[in-house]
Design an enzyme around this catalytic site. Structure first.
Site, short mmCIF file in Angstrom:
data_model
loop_
_atom_site.label_atom_id
_atom_site.label_comp_id
_atom_site.label_asym_id
_atom_site.label_seq_id
_atom_site.Cartn_x
_atom_site.Cartn_y
_atom_site.Cartn_z
N GLU A 24 0.86 -1.18 0.00
CA GLU A 24 0.00 0.00 0.00
C GLU A 24 0.90 1.23 0.00
OE1 GLU A 24 -4.19 -1.35 2.16
OE2 GLU A 24 -2.91 0.16 3.09
N ASP A 44 -5.72 9.90 9.32
CA ASP A 44 -4.43 9.41 9.78
C ASP A 44 -4.01 10.08 11.09
OD1 ASP A 44 -3.70 7.57 7.66
OD2 ASP A 44 -3.65 9.34 6.38
#
Length: 270
Positions: free
Chosen positions: A49, A60
């Site tokens: 990824e 995040d």
């Protein structure tokens, strides 16, 4: 056949879970990203990824936010990320690469240009964190028509109705967020993850990856036993941040190798 499907089919036959490391492209420098991708594959990664750095990564935590900041400061943009995949493919035609990021950089490039370029450099899937399935529209059609798997997140709070909706649009695999909050936060509860995975499997035969909270080999092994893939992001990215650049290609893959060994030693129960 898309590389993701082929990869999961092979792993299923081997009774193994996929190990999916996440790194932010361009962190700490653009020149390190492709060598690091190859080193991660050598250490046991099945799928990569690759994060697209973005200035407002709302899903995040601080570890990956700082990685985006370092990558952007080093001049990494979406076109650079696609170029990195192109260079990676010069030596690796097998390992699937999934781009993970936010919609804004894709909108700026233009959906058609992004999808056509991603296909040409042999990206395999796209996870757009802030684009829910009901808003995929044109981008979703383009991704599927160019053999790029749209990948979606599922959370502990995702309702059965929403799981059904997401499963109708997802390809490649589903990414289950193992805990509430942002990446790298808190401690995951393996029993709760197992219960939710059982629920999700009622609605789909797609492989289920689990991420957000995989910090060590023991946790990776426990998650590998109940899922189809283990996604590790913040723990890797923190090591990138803590390690002198000249040592990253040794230190970061060594950690991933620990996870791989623990996962392979853990009998699968699913």
């Amino acid at each position: 056949m898309n590389r993701l499907t082929l990869c999961f089919n092979q792993l299923r036959e081997q009774r193994r879970a996929a190990l999916i490391p996440y790194i932010t492209a361009g962190d700490p420098t653009p020149t390190l990203t492709v060598p690091l991708m190859h080193a991660l594959v050598s250490a046991g990664a099945d799928i990569i990824e690759l994060g697209i750095p973005f200035s407002d990564p709302m899903a995040d935590g601080p570890v990956i936010q700082k990685a985006s900041e370092r990558a952007l400061a080093a001049g990494t943009r979406l076109r650079d990320v696609l170029d990195m995949v192109k260079i990676f493919r010069e030596q690796d035609q097998t390992t699937p690469v999934v781009l993970m990021g936010y919609l804004n950089p894709i909108e700026i490039m233009g959906y058609k240009t992004f999808v056509e370029t991603a296909e040409s450099v042999e990206v395999d899937g796209v996870l757009t964190v802030d684009l829910p399935p009901e808003e995929m529209g044109e981008l979703g059609i383009l991704l599927r028509s160019h053999n790029l798997a749209p990948i979606f997140l599922l959370a502990p709070t995702t309702t059965p109705e929403r799981i059904k909706r997401i499963c109708t649009q997802a390809h490649g695999y589903l990414y289950y967020v193992s805990l509430k909050g942002v990446t790298g936060s808190s401690h995951l509860n393996v029993a709760e993850v197992a219960s939710k995975i059982t629920e999700i499997r009622r609605y789909t035969h797609l492989p289920l990856g689990v991420g957000f909270g995989i910090k060590d080999a023991s946790t990776a092994a426990q998650i590998a036993a109940i899922s189809d893939a283990v996604v590790v992001g913040s723990a890797l990215v923190q090591r990138i941040a803590d390690t002198p650049p000249e040592q990253i290609l040794a230190v970061v893959p060594a950690f991933l190798r620990e996870l791989r060994h623990a996962m392979d030693a853990s009998p699968k129960t699913n």
